[in-house]
Motif scaffolding. Structure first.
Motif, PDB file in Angstrom:
ATOM      1  N   ILE A 188      -1.881  15.369   3.277  1.00  0.00           N
ATOM      2  CA  ILE A 188      -1.780  13.970   2.863  1.00  0.00           C
ATOM      3  C   ILE A 188      -3.124  13.460   2.343  1.00  0.00           C
ATOM      4  O   ILE A 188      -3.195  12.807   1.295  1.00  0.00           O
ATOM      5  CB  ILE A 188      -1.291  13.110   4.044  1.00  0.00           C
ATOM      6  N   VAL A 189      -4.184  13.759   3.083  1.00  0.00           N
ATOM      7  CA  VAL A 189      -5.524  13.341   2.665  1.00  0.00           C
ATOM      8  C   VAL A 189      -5.894  13.982   1.328  1.00  0.00           C
ATOM      9  O   VAL A 189      -6.432  13.325   0.431  1.00  0.00           O
ATOM     10  CB  VAL A 189      -6.556  13.696   3.759  1.00  0.00           C
ATOM     11  N   SER A 190      -5.592  15.257   1.187  1.00  0.00           N
ATOM     12  CA  SER A 190      -5.918  15.968  -0.057  1.00  0.00           C
ATOM     13  C   SER A 190      -5.173  15.369  -1.245  1.00  0.00           C
ATOM     14  O   SER A 190      -5.750  15.216  -2.333  1.00  0.00           O
ATOM     15  CB  SER A 190      -5.566  17.450   0.081  1.00  0.00           C
ATOM     16  N   GLU A 191      -3.915  15.018  -1.042  1.00  0.00           N
ATOM     17  CA  GLU A 191      -3.146  14.389  -2.115  1.00  0.00           C
ATOM     18  C   GLU A 191      -3.778  13.068  -2.522  1.00  0.00           C
ATOM     19  O   GLU A 191      -3.815  12.714  -3.709  1.00  0.00           O
ATOM     20  CB  GLU A 191      -1.700  14.171  -1.660  1.00  0.00           C
ATOM     21  N   GLY A 192      -4.304  12.327  -1.545  1.00  0.00           N
ATOM     22  CA  GLY A 192      -4.969  11.062  -1.843  1.00  0.00           C
ATOM     23  C   GLY A 192      -6.232  11.259  -2.665  1.00  0.00           C
ATOM     24  O   GLY A 192      -6.503  10.509  -3.614  1.00  0.00           O
ATOM     25  N   HIS A 244      -7.117   6.385   6.650  1.00  0.00           N
ATOM     26  CA  HIS A 244      -7.623   5.032   6.368  1.00  0.00           C
ATOM     27  C   HIS A 244      -8.794   5.080   5.385  1.00  0.00           C
ATOM     28  O   HIS A 244      -8.904   4.237   4.495  1.00  0.00           O
ATOM     29  CB  HIS A 244      -8.056   4.363   7.676  1.00  0.00           C
ATOM     30  N   GLU A 245      -9.664   6.081   5.521  1.00  0.00           N
ATOM     31  CA  GLU A 245     -10.767   6.242   4.581  1.00  0.00           C
ATOM     32  C   GLU A 245     -10.239   6.470   3.162  1.00  0.00           C
ATOM     33  O   GLU A 245     -10.771   5.929   2.186  1.00  0.00           O
ATOM     34  CB  GLU A 245     -11.650   7.431   4.992  1.00  0.00           C
ATOM     35  N   ILE A 246      -9.189   7.269   3.057  1.00  0.00           N
ATOM     36  CA  ILE A 246      -8.619   7.539   1.734  1.00  0.00           C
ATOM     37  C   ILE A 246      -7.907   6.300   1.188  1.00  0.00           C
ATOM     38  O   ILE A 246      -7.910   6.059  -0.033  1.00  0.00           O
ATOM     39  CB  ILE A 246      -7.655   8.748   1.795  1.00  0.00           C
ATOM     40  N   ALA A 247      -7.318   5.498   2.055  1.00  0.00           N
ATOM     41  CA  ALA A 247      -6.739   4.224   1.611  1.00  0.00           C
ATOM     42  C   ALA A 247      -7.822   3.338   1.006  1.00  0.00           C
ATOM     43  O   ALA A 247      -7.625   2.709  -0.046  1.00  0.00           O
ATOM     44  CB  ALA A 247      -6.062   3.511   2.783  1.00  0.00           C
ATOM     45  N   GLN A 248      -8.984   3.297   1.656  1.00  0.00           N
ATOM     46  CA  GLN A 248     -10.111   2.534   1.106  1.00  0.00           C
ATOM     47  C   GLN A 248     -10.514   3.088  -0.258  1.00  0.00           C
ATOM     48  O   GLN A 248     -10.762   2.328  -1.205  1.00  0.00           O
ATOM     49  CB  GLN A 248     -11.301   2.609   2.056  1.00  0.00           C
ATOM     50  N   LEU A 249     -10.593   4.406  -0.352  1.00  0.00           N
ATOM     51  CA  LEU A 249     -10.979   5.052  -1.609  1.00  0.00           C
ATOM     52  C   LEU A 249     -10.051   4.636  -2.745  1.00  0.00           C
ATOM     53  O   LEU A 249     -10.494   4.276  -3.838  1.00  0.00           O
ATOM     54  CB  LEU A 249     -10.943   6.575  -1.418  1.00  0.00           C
ATOM     55  N   GLN A 250      -8.754   4.655  -2.486  1.00  0.00           N
ATOM     56  CA  GLN A 250      -7.792   4.344  -3.539  1.00  0.00           C
ATOM     57  C   GLN A 250      -7.775   2.860  -3.887  1.00  0.00           C
ATOM     58  O   GLN A 250      -7.675   2.488  -5.062  1.00  0.00           O
ATOM     59  CB  GLN A 250      -6.407   4.819  -3.126  1.00  0.00           C
ATOM     60  N   GLU A 300       0.133  -3.712  -3.170  1.00  0.00           N
ATOM     61  CA  GLU A 300      -0.696  -2.536  -3.439  1.00  0.00           C
ATOM     62  C   GLU A 300      -1.130  -1.874  -2.133  1.00  0.00           C
ATOM     63  O   GLU A 300      -1.104  -0.643  -2.015  1.00  0.00           O
ATOM     64  CB  GLU A 300      -1.921  -2.946  -4.269  1.00  0.00           C
ATOM     65  N   VAL A 301      -1.518  -2.698  -1.158  1.00  0.00           N
ATOM     66  CA  VAL A 301      -1.926  -2.156   0.138  1.00  0.00           C
ATOM     67  C   VAL A 301      -0.748  -1.465   0.817  1.00  0.00           C
ATOM     68  O   VAL A 301      -0.875  -0.337   1.321  1.00  0.00           O
ATOM     69  CB  VAL A 301      -2.486  -3.274   1.044  1.00  0.00           C
ATOM     70  N   GLU A 302       0.400  -2.102   0.821  1.00  0.00           N
ATOM     71  CA  GLU A 302       1.579  -1.520   1.471  1.00  0.00           C
ATOM     72  C   GLU A 302       1.971  -0.197   0.829  1.00  0.00           C
ATOM     73  O   GLU A 302       2.327   0.761   1.520  1.00  0.00           O
ATOM     74  CB  GLU A 302       2.743  -2.513   1.422  1.00  0.00           C
ATOM     75  N   GLN A 303       1.904  -0.129  -0.494  1.00  0.00           N
ATOM     76  CA  GLN A 303       2.262   1.102  -1.190  1.00  0.00           C
ATOM     77  C   GLN A 303       1.263   2.217  -0.894  1.00  0.00           C
ATOM     78  O   GLN A 303       1.649   3.376  -0.674  1.00  0.00           O
ATOM     79  CB  GLN A 303       2.333   0.858  -2.705  1.00  0.00           C
ATOM     80  N   THR A 304      -0.026   1.857  -0.867  1.00  0.00           N
ATOM     81  CA  THR A 304      -1.059   2.855  -0.574  1.00  0.00           C
ATOM     82  C   THR A 304      -0.894   3.408   0.833  1.00  0.00           C
ATOM     83  O   THR A 304      -0.970   4.624   1.048  1.00  0.00           O
ATOM     84  CB  THR A 304      -2.461   2.233  -0.729  1.00  0.00           C
ATOM     85  N   LEU A 305      -0.650   2.536   1.802  1.00  0.00           N
ATOM     86  CA  LEU A 305      -0.445   2.992   3.176  1.00  0.00           C
ATOM     87  C   LEU A 305       0.805   3.862   3.284  1.00  0.00           C
ATOM     88  O   LEU A 305       0.799   4.889   3.980  1.00  0.00           O
ATOM     89  CB  LEU A 305      -0.327   1.793   4.120  1.00  0.00           C
ATOM     90  N   ALA A 306       1.855   3.472   2.571  1.00  0.00           N
ATOM     91  CA  ALA A 306       3.089   4.269   2.588  1.00  0.00           C
ATOM     92  C   ALA A 306       2.845   5.655   2.003  1.00  0.00           C
ATOM     93  O   ALA A 306       3.337   6.661   2.533  1.00  0.00           O
ATOM     94  CB  ALA A 306       4.190   3.547   1.816  1.00  0.00           C
ATOM     95  N   ASP A 307       2.085   5.719   0.916  1.00  0.00           N
ATOM     96  CA  ASP A 307       1.773   7.010   0.295  1.00  0.00           C
ATOM     97  C   ASP A 307       1.012   7.921   1.253  1.00  0.00           C
ATOM     98  O   ASP A 307       1.132   9.151   1.175  1.00  0.00           O
ATOM     99  CB  ASP A 307       0.939   6.802  -0.971  1.00  0.00           C
ATOM    100  N   LEU A 308       0.215   7.310   2.125  1.00  0.00           N
ATOM    101  CA  LEU A 308      -0.567   8.075   3.093  1.00  0.00           C
ATOM    102  C   LEU A 308       0.159   8.230   4.425  1.00  0.00           C
ATOM    103  O   LEU A 308      -0.432   8.658   5.413  1.00  0.00           O
ATOM    104  CB  LEU A 308      -1.926   7.387   3.306  1.00  0.00           C
ATOM    105  N   PHE A 323       0.293  -0.771  10.440  1.00  0.00           N
ATOM    106  CA  PHE A 323      -1.087  -0.280  10.487  1.00  0.00           C
ATOM    107  C   PHE A 323      -2.063  -1.367  10.042  1.00  0.00           C
ATOM    108  O   PHE A 323      -3.192  -1.442  10.542  1.00  0.00           O
ATOM    109  CB  PHE A 323      -1.203   0.952   9.575  1.00  0.00           C
ATOM    110  N   SER A 324      -1.649  -2.220   9.114  1.00  0.00           N
ATOM    111  CA  SER A 324      -2.518  -3.265   8.571  1.00  0.00           C
ATOM    112  C   SER A 324      -3.001  -4.242   9.627  1.00  0.00           C
ATOM    113  O   SER A 324      -4.073  -4.840   9.492  1.00  0.00           O
ATOM    114  CB  SER A 324      -1.793  -4.054   7.473  1.00  0.00           C
ATOM    115  N   SER A 325      -2.215  -4.431  10.695  1.00  0.00           N
ATOM    116  CA  SER A 325      -2.565  -5.422  11.719  1.00  0.00           C
ATOM    117  C   SER A 325      -3.442  -4.848  12.824  1.00  0.00           C
ATOM    118  O   SER A 325      -3.939  -5.595  13.675  1.00  0.00           O
ATOM    119  CB  SER A 325      -1.290  -6.014  12.322  1.00  0.00           C
TER     120      SER A 325
END
Length: 254
Positions: free
Chosen positions: A185-189, A156-162, A125-133, A139-141
């Motif tokens: 990208i942020v708006s799409e999130g 990153h803030e939008i990744a947290q939101l999702q 889920e994290v990998e997919q969310t980061l890829a979408d953004l 980036f995770s490391s």
């Protein structure tokens, strides 16, 4: 359902000369599925509203209430408000050296849900969310916000939101410092989060450009610690053309 209700909110901050009133009776109801854009000049109290709702200790609520799904969160601690379903995307995200994005996200998810997410599904889920953004897998490391560009911080803030998927989100100038690609990208999130239909969003912004990508349900003009006007997207377009001078004068004469 996620209804955020701000009722007659008065807020002071502490200064060297004693308490100073910033918010002077804010009333706002954000129903499930609604996006409310809050616009106003610098120093009008928009960020104060965001931090007061989130529970920042610098901001003292002297009158009024904030409820989320009918539950008064005014006296809750910051972490209790987060577990109740409130999320704040900060205008200036802080650096947390030595704490990786992956550990930060998993710790936050565990704290909010009361149990750790299952590792296999969570990693995917994290990998997919980061890829979408459009954030690289590596980036995770990285340490949270350390050396991040402005666009990376906001994504990153939008990744947290999702990933945390709160009931209500307050986004404080999420468009600040973004180029066109990062803004899209942020708006799409944000739109993906809001599209669930039962989430409430407050979008604090100075500019109409993000509203080309995020369709607000309502636009509010914030001046001198109060909401002084409200309308639809056309209000934001008028502000773009005419500025805030009219509303500042009206507030001064009120």
């Amino acid at each position: 359902m996620s209804t955020l209700v701000i009722s007659d909110l008065h807020v002071d901050i502490q200064t060297e000369d004693g308490p100073k009133q910033i918010l002077k009776g804010v009333n706002l109801t954000i129903n499930p599925g609604e996006i409310h854009a809050l616009m106003g000049p610098n120093g009008s109290g928009k960020s104060t509203l965001a931090y007061a709702i989130a529970g920042h200790p610098k901001y003292e609520i002297t009158q009024g209430t904030v409820t989320l799904d009918g539950e008064d969160i005014t006296e809750m601690s910051v972490d209790e408000r987060a577990r109740a379903g409130l999320f704040l995307a900060m205008q200036y995200p802080v650096e947390v050296p030595g704490v990786s994005v992956a550990n930060f996200l998993r710790t936050a998810k565990t704290a909010i849900d009361g149990e750790a997410p299952k590792v296999r599904t969570w990693v995917k889920e994290v990998e997919q969310t980061l890829a979408d953004l459009q954030l690289d897998k590596s980036f995770s490391s990285r340490s949270v916000n350390e050396g991040f560009s402005g666009g990376e911080k906001k994504r990153h803030e939008i990744a947290q939101l999702q990933l945390l998927n709160p009931k209500a989100a307050i986004l404080d100038e999420t468009d600040s410092g973004l180029d066109i690609d990062a803004l899209r990208i942020v708006s799409e999130g944000v739109n993906k989060y809001s599209a669930q239909g039962d989430r409430a969003v407050v979008l604090i912004t100075h500019y109409t450009r993000i509203l080309r990508y995020i369709e607000p349900t309502f636009v509010h003009v914030f001046v001198d610690g109060r909401i002084v006007a409200e309308g639809g997207k056309e209000l934001a377009e008028n502000l773009e053309a005419e500025g805030y001078e009219k509303y500042i004068k009206e507030a001064a004469n009120a």
